[in-house]
Design a protein around this motif. Structure first.
Motif, PDB file in Angstrom:
ATOM      1  N   ASP A  29      -5.713  -2.497   4.088  1.00 34.60           N
ATOM      2  CA  ASP A  29      -5.937  -3.391   5.228  1.00 34.60           C
ATOM      3  C   ASP A  29      -6.829  -2.665   6.245  1.00 34.60           C
ATOM      4  O   ASP A  29      -6.983  -1.439   6.174  1.00 34.60           O
ATOM      5  N   LYS A  35      -6.678  -2.781  10.215  1.00 37.87           N
ATOM      6  CA  LYS A  35      -5.874  -3.436  11.251  1.00 37.87           C
ATOM      7  C   LYS A  35      -6.539  -3.498  12.622  1.00 37.87           C
ATOM      8  O   LYS A  35      -6.205  -4.356  13.423  1.00 37.87           O
ATOM      9  N   GLY A  71      -3.815  -8.683  13.400  1.00 32.10           N
ATOM     10  CA  GLY A  71      -3.071  -9.061  12.197  1.00 32.10           C
ATOM     11  C   GLY A  71      -3.771  -8.601  10.924  1.00 32.10           C
ATOM     12  O   GLY A  71      -3.241  -8.782   9.828  1.00 32.10           O
ATOM     13  N   TYR A 124       6.839  -6.000  -0.055  1.00 37.56           N
ATOM     14  CA  TYR A 124       5.583  -5.363   0.358  1.00 37.56           C
ATOM     15  C   TYR A 124       5.911  -3.945   0.835  1.00 37.56           C
ATOM     16  O   TYR A 124       6.722  -3.781   1.744  1.00 37.56           O
ATOM     17  N   GLU A 170       6.464   0.907   6.357  1.00 34.19           N
ATOM     18  CA  GLU A 170       7.192  -0.340   6.626  1.00 34.19           C
ATOM     19  C   GLU A 170       7.410  -1.109   5.337  1.00 34.19           C
ATOM     20  O   GLU A 170       6.659  -0.958   4.376  1.00 34.19           O
ATOM     21  N   ASN A 210       7.801  -5.151   4.120  1.00 39.57           N
ATOM     22  CA  ASN A 210       7.752  -6.561   4.491  1.00 39.57           C
ATOM     23  C   ASN A 210       8.420  -7.351   3.373  1.00 39.57           C
ATOM     24  O   ASN A 210       8.301  -6.996   2.194  1.00 39.57           O
ATOM     25  N   ARG A 266       7.709 -10.135   2.076  1.00 39.46           N
ATOM     26  CA  ARG A 266       6.803 -11.249   1.762  1.00 39.46           C
ATOM     27  C   ARG A 266       5.439 -10.706   1.369  1.00 39.46           C
ATOM     28  O   ARG A 266       5.179  -9.510   1.525  1.00 39.46           O
ATOM     29  N   GLY A 304       1.610  -9.886   1.975  1.00 40.00           N
ATOM     30  CA  GLY A 304       0.877  -9.471   3.170  1.00 40.00           C
ATOM     31  C   GLY A 304      -0.274 -10.416   3.459  1.00 40.00           C
ATOM     32  O   GLY A 304      -0.769 -11.114   2.594  1.00 40.00           O
ATOM     33  N   ASP A 305      -0.674 -10.405   4.715  1.00 37.32           N
ATOM     34  CA  ASP A 305      -1.824 -11.205   5.134  1.00 37.32           C
ATOM     35  C   ASP A 305      -2.708 -10.291   5.951  1.00 37.32           C
ATOM     36  O   ASP A 305      -2.238  -9.790   6.979  1.00 37.32           O
ATOM     37  N   PRO A 306      -3.921  -9.978   5.563  1.00 33.68           N
ATOM     38  CA  PRO A 306      -4.749 -10.585   4.518  1.00 33.68           C
ATOM     39  C   PRO A 306      -4.776  -9.857   3.166  1.00 33.68           C
ATOM     40  O   PRO A 306      -5.736 -10.037   2.420  1.00 33.68           O
ATOM     41  N   GLU A 307      -3.736  -9.105   2.800  1.00 32.43           N
ATOM     42  CA  GLU A 307      -3.743  -8.470   1.476  1.00 32.43           C
ATOM     43  C   GLU A 307      -3.751  -9.499   0.339  1.00 32.43           C
ATOM     44  O   GLU A 307      -4.429  -9.314  -0.681  1.00 32.43           O
TER      45      GLU A 307
HETATM   46  N1  GLY Z   1      -1.263  -7.029   6.625  1.00 30.70           N
HETATM   47  C1  GLY Z   1      -0.004  -6.599   7.095  1.00 30.70           C
HETATM   48  C2  GLY Z   1       1.067  -7.601   7.010  1.00 30.70           C
HETATM   49  O1  GLY Z   1       0.975  -8.612   6.357  1.00 30.70           O
HETATM   50  O2  GLY Z   1       2.094  -7.374   7.657  1.00 30.70           O
END
Ligand code: GLY
Ligand code: AMP
Length: 423
Positions: free
Chosen positions: A212, A214, A226, A269, A283, A285, A287, A289-292
């Protein structure tokens, strides 16, 4: 099958686009979707956090399968509520989504099960936190416990900054209840890698790795956002690193969640830092990732719907999950001013795209039949190609096919990865 996808950003557009290629997908609904998703699914104006509204819609529309993509409905229990009325879902239940919903939970989990992560302490009051920070070294990392729209992490360079951060989170409550507790954490260094994994609680299948970008400015400068762009695969994530991560991080995390009675099913994630002392978790997540997702799913050669159903059914070990050996790049086009104030409602003009290019809409809406901007990050312009250099050239060229006034993008997405590839 009738499918319902919860969410309305670029990640959800990428999921809908991939699901629509499955021969098993009949009707796809997006709640709420966006201006681009509307071309591939029926958008329904129900917010992603309106759990009752989502359940009512599912009941009355003969939904066979639901994909809950964003963090907040997962943490709020959307999967539990849908399962309760007999609807199969892709995504963790609330008990497992806590792995993202509470940083105190995830840090304590890692400590208990020896999963490598930054050293930390948890505080429930500002004076103890400040007293602890004063004795430590800088920079120091301060994290709000709960969800904070991706803004709950502050890297403080000195004591004054750290004190301000503690006061902002715990006293001014800028993230609300998410700041009742904080994690104060050791500052780590090294390249960052995002690895999204399918898991049904037994099998873990990592997707192609990604990187990413950021910060808002070129050269990783300015405010955190984001995400301003992504590339896949991440050149730092070698086969040896992947093997180590599977052994020391991915499998232990799945087993730890099982041992806690919180079996995780869905996309987990892993935000990793490759430190001089080995890969560590920055970290989790609960779910995609966005924009992964916008660079990972275009490289998926298998049927996403089949994989998601197998994940929900606990048969992931038998599913076919193949990724292409090529590369993908996503350049986010944003409204100038983002992540601070920016204008909305600006008309967008689109031109035809070249082969292997796609625009995943994030902040767009249809207004009187016209496509307009409705968010800070407007879209992710994506391309795939045999090499990263080609994918980047194609993605940047394709940004010219998606125009609006005040368009802003980083000019250096993927440059760090290209430099690593060149050695
Ligand atoms: N790109 C980081 C996230 O989705 O939290
Ligand atoms: P997050 O919002 O959890 O994704 O964190 C945002 C960013 O803060 C991460 O992508 C890292 O670049 C940085 N970060 C978080 N924790 C640490 C840490 N312990 N050491 C260094 N950087 C960190």
């Amino acid at each position: 099958m009738n499918i319902m996808v919860i969410g309305g950003g670029g990640r959800e557009h990428a999921i809908v686009h991939k699901l629509s290629q499955s021969p098993k997908a009949d009707k796809i609904y997006a709640l709420p979707g966006n201006g681009g998703i509307a071309a591939e699914a029926q958008c329904v104006p129900i917010s992603a956090t309106d759990i009752d509204g989502i359940v009512e819609f599912a009941k009355s529309h003969d939904i066979d399968f639901a994909v809950v993509a964003p963090d907040d409905p997962l943490v709020l229990g959307a999967v539990d509520a849908l399962n309760a009325i007999g609807i199969k879902c892709f995504g963790p239940d609330a008990k497992a989504a806590i792995i993202e919903g509470s940083k105190v939970f995830s840090k304590n989990l890692m400590k208990k099960y020896n999963i490598p992560t930054a050293l930390y302490e948890v505080f429930d009051n500002p004076s103890d936190a400040v007293a602890y920070i004063e004795k430590g070294s800088f920079p120091v990392v301060i994290k709000a416990d709960g969800l904070a729209l991706g803004k709950g992490v502050i890297i403080a360079q000195d004591f004054a900054e750290a004190k301000d951060a503690v006061s902002m989170i715990m006293e001014d409550k800028v993230f609300g209840k998410s700041g009742n507790n904080i994690v104060v954490e050791e500052f780590l260094t090294g390249p960052e890698v995002s690895v999204l994994c399918f898991t049904d609680g037994k099998t873990v299948v990592p997707m192609v790795s990604s990187m990413d970008h950021k910060r808002i400015g070129d050269g990783d400068t300015g405010l955190n956002t984001g995400g301003m762009g992504t590339i896949a695969p991440n050149p730092c994530y070698t086969d040896a690193v992947a093997e180590e991560c599977m052994r020391t991080i991915f499998l232990p995390t799945i087993e730890a969640m099982n041992a806690e009675g919180r079996t995780f099913k869905g996309c987990l994630y892993f935000g990793l830092m490759l430190t001089p002392k080995g890969p560590k978790v920055i970290e989790y997540n609960c779910r995609f990732g966005d924009p992964e997702t916008q660079v990972v799913l275009p490289l998926l050669e298998s049927d996403l719907l089949d994989i998601m159903i197998a994940t929900a059914d606990g048969t992931l070990a038998d599913a076919e999950v193949n990724f292409s050996s090529g590369a993908a790049a996503c350049v986010v086009v944003a409204s100038d001013g983002y992540p601070k104030a920016y204008d909305k409602g600006i008309e967008i003009t689109e031109k035809p795209l070249g082969a292997d290019c796609f625009v995943y809409h994030a902040g767009t809406a249809l207004k009187d039949g016209k496509l307009v901007t409705s968010g800070g990050r407007v879209a992710g312009v994506t391309a795939t190609a045999p090499t990263l250099a080609e994918a980047l050239a194609k993605a940047y060229a394709a940004t010219e096919s998606f125009e609006f006034a005040n368009k802003y993008m980083r000019k250096d997405i993927g440059q760090k990865a290209l430099a690593i590839l060149k050695g």
